[in-house]
Design a protein around this motif. Structure first.
Motif, PDB file in Angstrom:
ATOM      1  N   LEU A 120      32.868  35.560  39.466  1.00 10.41           N
ATOM      2  CA  LEU A 120      33.689  34.063  39.290  1.00 10.41           C
ATOM      3  C   LEU A 120      35.574  33.676  39.715  1.00 10.41           C
ATOM      4  O   LEU A 120      35.770  32.983  39.653  1.00 10.41           O
ATOM      5  N   ARG A 121      36.078  35.217  39.795  1.00  9.52           N
ATOM      6  CA  ARG A 121      37.518  35.314  40.489  1.00  9.52           C
ATOM      7  C   ARG A 121      37.106  34.353  42.046  1.00  9.52           C
ATOM      8  O   ARG A 121      37.753  33.291  41.841  1.00  9.52           O
ATOM      9  N   ARG A 122      36.606  34.471  42.583  1.00  8.56           N
ATOM     10  CA  ARG A 122      35.557  33.804  44.082  1.00  8.56           C
ATOM     11  C   ARG A 122      35.797  32.249  43.570  1.00  8.56           C
ATOM     12  O   ARG A 122      35.963  31.322  44.459  1.00  8.56           O
ATOM     13  N   ARG A 123      35.006  31.841  42.862  1.00  8.12           N
ATOM     14  CA  ARG A 123      34.749  30.301  42.350  1.00  8.12           C
ATOM     15  C   ARG A 123      35.679  30.254  41.936  1.00  8.12           C
ATOM     16  O   ARG A 123      35.607  29.202  40.985  1.00  8.12           O
ATOM     17  N   GLY A 124      36.704  30.269  41.269  1.00 13.98           N
ATOM     18  CA  GLY A 124      38.209  30.301  40.047  1.00 13.98           C
ATOM     19  C   GLY A 124      37.695  29.937  38.679  1.00 13.98           C
ATOM     20  O   GLY A 124      37.982  29.126  38.695  1.00 13.98           O
ATOM     21  N   ALA A 125      36.857  30.354  38.385  1.00 13.26           N
ATOM     22  CA  ALA A 125      36.315  30.758  37.010  1.00 13.26           C
ATOM     23  C   ALA A 125      37.183  31.390  36.099  1.00 13.26           C
ATOM     24  O   ALA A 125      37.628  32.624  36.070  1.00 13.26           O
ATOM     25  N   ARG A 126      36.610  31.240  34.750  1.00 10.22           N
ATOM     26  CA  ARG A 126      37.465  32.004  33.940  1.00 10.22           C
ATOM     27  C   ARG A 126      36.832  33.493  33.583  1.00 10.22           C
ATOM     28  O   ARG A 126      35.431  33.163  33.745  1.00 10.22           O
ATOM     29  N   ASP A 127      37.280  34.561  33.147  1.00  7.11           N
ATOM     30  CA  ASP A 127      36.750  35.472  33.849  1.00  7.11           C
ATOM     31  C   ASP A 127      36.788  35.807  31.723  1.00  7.11           C
ATOM     32  O   ASP A 127      37.639  35.985  30.729  1.00  7.11           O
ATOM     33  N   ASN A 128      35.606  35.798  31.103  1.00  6.24           N
ATOM     34  CA  ASN A 128      35.245  36.199  29.909  1.00  6.24           C
ATOM     35  C   ASN A 128      34.786  37.623  29.277  1.00  6.24           C
ATOM     36  O   ASN A 128      33.938  37.885  28.332  1.00  6.24           O
ATOM     37  N   PHE A 129      34.824  38.422  30.484  1.00  6.92           N
ATOM     38  CA  PHE A 129      33.616  40.023  29.980  1.00  6.92           C
ATOM     39  C   PHE A 129      34.438  41.115  30.163  1.00  6.92           C
ATOM     40  O   PHE A 129      33.274  41.576  29.386  1.00  6.92           O
ATOM     41  N   GLY A 130      36.177  41.153  30.166  1.00  8.20           N
ATOM     42  CA  GLY A 130      36.527  42.266  30.474  1.00  8.20           C
ATOM     43  C   GLY A 130      37.021  42.756  28.999  1.00  8.20           C
ATOM     44  O   GLY A 130      38.602  43.048  28.833  1.00  8.20           O
ATOM     45  N   ASN A 131      36.114  42.999  27.295  1.00  5.50           N
ATOM     46  CA  ASN A 131      36.565  42.814  27.006  1.00  5.50           C
ATOM     47  C   ASN A 131      35.161  43.895  26.247  1.00  5.50           C
ATOM     48  O   ASN A 131      34.092  44.492  26.663  1.00  5.50           O
ATOM     49  N   LEU A 132      35.537  44.346  24.732  1.00 11.84           N
ATOM     50  CA  LEU A 132      34.207  45.272  23.831  1.00 11.84           C
ATOM     51  C   LEU A 132      32.959  44.026  24.321  1.00 11.84           C
ATOM     52  O   LEU A 132      31.516  44.866  23.991  1.00 11.84           O
TER      53      LEU A 132
END
Length: 264
Positions: free
Chosen positions: A91-103
């Protein structure tokens, strides 16, 4: 090759194994079938698995899993991980938002990994191999993650040992189907209904425990007189240890990018 109903009907948790190695072709076949044939939330495949076969490395896992002998006996240990590291890097490499670093992300990854583990289990059992799940994975999450060199956002959630069985144990009892299945809405059993659901389990389970001299001695030493008391004694699922382990797991998940207070 057994069918799925045959494999389910024949399931046992095997705790004694012969040293026979599992051919790589069989391992590859089982894992390919499981990965391509198991549901995954959003098709994001938020899991990874680590294979351990080296005897010295298995010895370390044996220590981390409470020194259970079958870890040394079985030729293969599989550690299933909730893994967002790969997806989050993409996701970071494609400039996308990260939505998964959570519970929620942790839960999705953990459930995907457990779904995969059951498909893998069935694949090996259908081919005549024995398996045993190790709940001790949760008790030693930080240590196992460190030993397997798991990156951030990748944590172990369950493990399997796999090999040729060297025992044929009796099938374990389950509660009757009505204990699990609710039609339209949940039915909370009253005290009489609860006693009815557990009556046979309590008798058979207690008889099995008392037939083992080691477990009988522990029960007598601790004044334990029922299956329920044994299950929540220091010899099984100790509430005090569970509370401490829960705190350790929460701190570990926070440090690995899944809970508030993480390092990202």
């Amino acid at each position: 090759m057994q069918t799925v109903p045959e494999a389910l009907a024949g399931h046992r948790s095997i705790r004694k194994y012969r040293p026979d190695p599992i051919p790589q072709a069989i391992i590859d076949e089982v894992l390919h079938e499981a990965i391509t044939g198991t549901s995954s939330s959003g098709n994001l495949n938020s899991y990874s698995l680590v294979l351990t076969r080296d005897p010295q490395r298995k010895r370390r896992l044996y220590e981390l899993h409470g020194r259970q002998d079958f870890v040394l006996q079985a030729p293969l240990v599989l550690t299933f991980c909730a893994d967002w590291h790969r997806t989050r890097a993409w996701l970071r490499r494609r400039g996308a938002r990260d939505n998964f670093g959570n519970l929620l992300g942790y839960h999705v990854g953990a459930f995907d990994a457990v779904l995969l583990s059951q498909s893998v289990s069935l694949g090996f059992e259908a081919r005549g191999y024995g398996i045993c799940y190790m709940g001790t994975t949760l008790n030693a999450m930080p240590e196992i993650a460190g030993f397997l060199n798991l990156p951030e956002s990748c944590v172990p959630v369950t493990s399997l040992v796999v090999g040729v069985p060297d025992e044929d144990p009796a099938r374990r009892d389950r509660l009757p189907l009505r204990a699990f299945v609710h039609d339209e809405e949940y039915r909370v059993p009253d005290e009489a209904g609860l006693d009815d659901l557990y009556r046979e389990r309590e008798v058979r389970g207690w008889e099995r425990y008392m037939a083992d001299p080691r477990l009988r001695a522990k029960a007598e030493e601790g004044g334990i007189t029922s299956l329920a008391q044994f299950y929540t004694s220091p010899h099984k699922y100790d509430p005090d240890r569970h509370a401490a382990d829960s705190a350790r797991i929460a701190a570990f998940l926070a440090g690995h990018g899944f809970l508030p207070g993480d390092t990202e």
